[in-house]
Design a protein around this motif. Structure first.
Motif, PDB file in Angstrom:
ATOM      1  N   ALA A 110       8.572 -12.279 -16.308  1.00 20.05           N
ATOM      2  CA  ALA A 110       8.287 -12.529 -15.026  1.00 20.05           C
ATOM      3  C   ALA A 110       7.929 -13.535 -14.568  1.00 20.05           C
ATOM      4  O   ALA A 110       8.917 -14.357 -14.720  1.00 20.05           O
ATOM      5  N   VAL A 111       7.868 -13.262 -12.713  1.00 17.27           N
ATOM      6  CA  VAL A 111       8.209 -13.823 -11.828  1.00 17.27           C
ATOM      7  C   VAL A 111       7.181 -15.588 -12.140  1.00 17.27           C
ATOM      8  O   VAL A 111       5.868 -15.337 -11.965  1.00 17.27           O
ATOM      9  N   PHE A 112       7.126 -16.471 -12.003  1.00 21.86           N
ATOM     10  CA  PHE A 112       6.329 -18.153 -12.041  1.00 21.86           C
ATOM     11  C   PHE A 112       6.459 -18.136 -10.849  1.00 21.86           C
ATOM     12  O   PHE A 112       5.971 -19.539 -10.506  1.00 21.86           O
ATOM     13  N   GLY A 113       8.248 -18.349  -9.811  1.00 20.97           N
ATOM     14  CA  GLY A 113       7.764 -18.739  -9.301  1.00 20.97           C
ATOM     15  C   GLY A 113       8.609 -18.309  -7.527  1.00 20.97           C
ATOM     16  O   GLY A 113       9.672 -17.859  -8.180  1.00 20.97           O
ATOM     17  N   ILE A 114       8.813 -19.202  -6.672  1.00 15.19           N
ATOM     18  CA  ILE A 114       9.407 -18.092  -5.744  1.00 15.19           C
ATOM     19  C   ILE A 114      10.580 -19.412  -5.221  1.00 15.19           C
ATOM     20  O   ILE A 114      10.115 -21.210  -4.339  1.00 15.19           O
ATOM     21  N   VAL A 115      11.465 -19.780  -4.499  1.00 10.93           N
ATOM     22  CA  VAL A 115      12.379 -20.286  -4.368  1.00 10.93           C
ATOM     23  C   VAL A 115      12.130 -20.697  -2.583  1.00 10.93           C
ATOM     24  O   VAL A 115      12.338 -19.283  -1.572  1.00 10.93           O
ATOM     25  N   GLY A 116      11.752 -22.112  -2.009  1.00  8.56           N
ATOM     26  CA  GLY A 116      12.039 -22.417  -0.623  1.00  8.56           C
ATOM     27  C   GLY A 116      12.892 -23.043  -0.177  1.00  8.56           C
ATOM     28  O   GLY A 116      14.276 -23.395  -1.182  1.00  8.56           O
ATOM     29  N   GLY A 117      12.530 -24.073   0.367  1.00  7.25           N
ATOM     30  CA  GLY A 117      13.558 -25.532   1.011  1.00  7.25           C
ATOM     31  C   GLY A 117      14.784 -24.612   1.386  1.00  7.25           C
ATOM     32  O   GLY A 117      14.902 -23.741   2.351  1.00  7.25           O
ATOM     33  N   THR A 118      16.090 -25.249   1.501  1.00  9.27           N
ATOM     34  CA  THR A 118      17.094 -24.662   2.283  1.00  9.27           C
ATOM     35  C   THR A 118      18.023 -24.554   0.524  1.00  9.27           C
ATOM     36  O   THR A 118      17.637 -24.602  -0.250  1.00  9.27           O
ATOM     37  N   PRO A 159      17.698 -26.520  -2.062  1.00  7.81           N
ATOM     38  CA  PRO A 159      16.077 -25.633  -2.660  1.00  7.81           C
ATOM     39  C   PRO A 159      15.332 -25.942  -3.157  1.00  7.81           C
ATOM     40  O   PRO A 159      15.138 -27.189  -3.950  1.00  7.81           O
ATOM     41  N   ARG A 160      13.544 -25.660  -3.189  1.00 10.07           N
ATOM     42  CA  ARG A 160      12.729 -26.324  -3.719  1.00 10.07           C
ATOM     43  C   ARG A 160      11.404 -24.278  -4.145  1.00 10.07           C
ATOM     44  O   ARG A 160      11.643 -23.624  -3.272  1.00 10.07           O
ATOM     45  N   VAL A 161      11.318 -24.941  -5.110  1.00  6.74           N
ATOM     46  CA  VAL A 161      10.816 -23.518  -6.066  1.00  6.74           C
ATOM     47  C   VAL A 161       8.936 -24.086  -6.134  1.00  6.74           C
ATOM     48  O   VAL A 161       8.905 -25.237  -6.013  1.00  6.74           O
ATOM     49  N   ALA A 162       8.218 -23.115  -5.562  1.00  9.33           N
ATOM     50  CA  ALA A 162       7.098 -23.369  -5.422  1.00  9.33           C
ATOM     51  C   ALA A 162       6.335 -22.271  -6.456  1.00  9.33           C
ATOM     52  O   ALA A 162       7.374 -20.950  -6.663  1.00  9.33           O
ATOM     53  N   TYR A 163       5.649 -22.368  -7.600  1.00  8.07           N
ATOM     54  CA  TYR A 163       5.442 -22.641  -8.147  1.00  8.07           C
ATOM     55  C   TYR A 163       3.903 -21.388  -7.830  1.00  8.07           C
ATOM     56  O   TYR A 163       3.221 -21.841  -7.430  1.00  8.07           O
ATOM     57  N   CYS A 199       2.847 -25.573 -12.596  1.00 11.93           N
ATOM     58  CA  CYS A 199       3.256 -24.247 -13.823  1.00 11.93           C
ATOM     59  C   CYS A 199       2.766 -23.985 -14.651  1.00 11.93           C
ATOM     60  O   CYS A 199       1.973 -24.486 -15.479  1.00 11.93           O
ATOM     61  N   SER A 200       3.124 -22.517 -14.383  1.00 16.16           N
ATOM     62  CA  SER A 200       1.774 -22.050 -15.116  1.00 16.16           C
ATOM     63  C   SER A 200       3.166 -21.179 -16.577  1.00 16.16           C
ATOM     64  O   SER A 200       1.942 -20.500 -17.471  1.00 16.16           O
ATOM     65  N   ILE A 201       3.843 -21.539 -16.608  1.00 20.51           N
ATOM     66  CA  ILE A 201       4.337 -21.623 -17.936  1.00 20.51           C
ATOM     67  C   ILE A 201       5.070 -22.406 -18.650  1.00 20.51           C
ATOM     68  O   ILE A 201       5.340 -22.241 -20.097  1.00 20.51           O
ATOM     69  N   ARG A 202       4.282 -23.372 -18.513  1.00 19.24           N
ATOM     70  CA  ARG A 202       4.904 -24.720 -18.997  1.00 19.24           C
ATOM     71  C   ARG A 202       4.463 -24.748 -20.813  1.00 19.24           C
ATOM     72  O   ARG A 202       5.633 -25.426 -21.533  1.00 19.24           O
ATOM     73  N   ARG A 203       3.321 -24.528 -21.007  1.00 23.56           N
ATOM     74  CA  ARG A 203       3.052 -24.691 -22.396  1.00 23.56           C
ATOM     75  C   ARG A 203       3.692 -23.840 -23.465  1.00 23.56           C
ATOM     76  O   ARG A 203       4.482 -24.122 -24.444  1.00 23.56           O
ATOM     77  N   ASN A 204       4.677 -23.105 -22.531  1.00 23.17           N
ATOM     78  CA  ASN A 204       5.804 -21.676 -22.994  1.00 23.17           C
ATOM     79  C   ASN A 204       6.877 -21.858 -23.420  1.00 23.17           C
ATOM     80  O   ASN A 204       8.165 -21.061 -23.387  1.00 23.17           O
ATOM     81  N   MET A 206      10.547 -32.735 -13.765  1.00 26.73           N
ATOM     82  CA  MET A 206      11.335 -33.466 -12.610  1.00 26.73           C
ATOM     83  C   MET A 206      11.770 -32.189 -12.069  1.00 26.73           C
ATOM     84  O   MET A 206      12.518 -33.279 -10.769  1.00 26.73           O
ATOM     85  N   ARG A 207      12.840 -31.622 -12.480  1.00 28.42           N
ATOM     86  CA  ARG A 207      14.431 -31.422 -12.171  1.00 28.42           C
ATOM     87  C   ARG A 207      14.290 -29.376 -11.651  1.00 28.42           C
ATOM     88  O   ARG A 207      14.780 -29.319 -11.016  1.00 28.42           O
ATOM     89  N   CYS A 208      13.085 -29.252 -12.494  1.00 25.56           N
ATOM     90  CA  CYS A 208      13.297 -27.288 -12.232  1.00 25.56           C
ATOM     91  C   CYS A 208      12.628 -26.917 -10.556  1.00 25.56           C
ATOM     92  O   CYS A 208      13.245 -26.429 -11.052  1.00 25.56           O
ATOM     93  N   PRO A 209      11.969 -27.545 -10.479  1.00 28.73           N
ATOM     94  CA  PRO A 209      12.455 -27.033  -8.990  1.00 28.73           C
ATOM     95  C   PRO A 209      13.234 -27.655  -7.749  1.00 28.73           C
ATOM     96  O   PRO A 209      13.248 -26.019  -7.004  1.00 28.73           O
ATOM     97  N   GLN A 210      14.182 -27.750  -8.423  1.00 28.20           N
ATOM     98  CA  GLN A 210      15.919 -27.365  -7.507  1.00 28.20           C
ATOM     99  C   GLN A 210      16.388 -26.681  -8.391  1.00 28.20           C
ATOM    100  O   GLN A 210      17.515 -25.737  -7.710  1.00 28.20           O
ATOM    101  N   ILE A 211      16.219 -25.721  -9.542  1.00 29.41           N
ATOM    102  CA  ILE A 211      16.944 -24.733  -9.925  1.00 29.41           C
ATOM    103  C   ILE A 211      16.306 -23.180  -9.495  1.00 29.41           C
ATOM    104  O   ILE A 211      15.522 -23.195  -9.474  1.00 29.41           O
ATOM    105  N   VAL A 212      17.564 -23.071  -9.060  1.00 31.42           N
ATOM    106  CA  VAL A 212      17.572 -21.393  -8.467  1.00 31.42           C
ATOM    107  C   VAL A 212      19.046 -20.235  -9.401  1.00 31.42           C
ATOM    108  O   VAL A 212      19.924 -20.883  -9.700  1.00 31.42           O
ATOM    109  N   THR A 213      18.518 -19.889  -9.580  1.00 31.95           N
ATOM    110  CA  THR A 213      19.369 -19.060 -11.018  1.00 31.95           C
ATOM    111  C   THR A 213      20.505 -18.298  -9.957  1.00 31.95           C
ATOM    112  O   THR A 213      21.682 -18.694 -10.531  1.00 31.95           O
ATOM    113  N   ASP A 214      20.760 -17.826  -9.048  1.00 26.61           N
ATOM    114  CA  ASP A 214      21.650 -17.870  -7.838  1.00 26.61           C
ATOM    115  C   ASP A 214      21.919 -18.784  -6.740  1.00 26.61           C
ATOM    116  O   ASP A 214      21.238 -17.752  -6.543  1.00 26.61           O
TER     117      ASP A 214
END
Length: 148
Positions: free
Chosen positions: A23-31, A35-39, A102-107, A120-128
């Motif tokens: 399930a997609v829970f965020g979209i990567v933006g920034g540079t 990068p920064r994830v918009a949840y 974040c919509s998935i935090r509880r799990n 606090m570090r999650c928004p900078q994570i990009v899988t690829d």
């Protein structure tokens, strides 16, 4: 609206988009270098139509995807904990001052294991991420877990 993600499943917040129950829970933006994830308010099921929106890049470059944590089936799992989340907390700076909505935090495995520090570090994570910092490359490298 019905939840896309089962409530009783521990989720990996860095799953590949091709995961069976992704399930997609965020979209990567920034540079590229910051990068920064918009949840998303609600995760979206991974569909062929959604993945096609990635266009000429891989879906994992622009979508943050969660799926059931496969535990011992993952190179980052040590039998008890997710080493990826441990290394992210250890190696990377926080990039936000407040918990992201974040919509998935509880799990989320990272939240359950590392708490606020992971979030606090999650928004900078990009899988690829082809422009990742040396710190991020070290955090994501499973071989460093087993060095003596």
């Amino acid at each position: 609206m019905e939840d896309t993600v089962p409530k009783q499943t521990t989720l990996c917040p860095s799953a590949r988009p091709e995961s069976a129950d992704g399930a997609v829970f965020g979209i990567v933006g920034g540079t590229a270098t910051a990068p920064r994830v918009a949840y998303l308010k609600q995760p979206l099921p991974v569909t062929n139509e959604l993945m096609a929106k990635a266009g000429s890049v891989t879906p994992a470059e622009i979508f943050r995807t969660a799926a059931s944590c496969v535990e011992s089936g993952c190179q980052h799992f040590d039998g008890k904990d997710c080493r990826l989340s441990m290394r992210i907390v250890e190696k990377l700076p926080a990039v936000v001052e407040e918990l992201p909505a974040c919509s998935i935090r509880r799990n989320c495995r990272w939240w359950q294991q590392e708490g606020k520090a992971a979030c606090m570090r999650c928004p900078q994570i990009v899988t690829d991420n082809y422009s990742s910092s040396e710190q991020l490359r070290q955090a994501a490298d499973p071989s460093v877990y087993f060095q003596t």
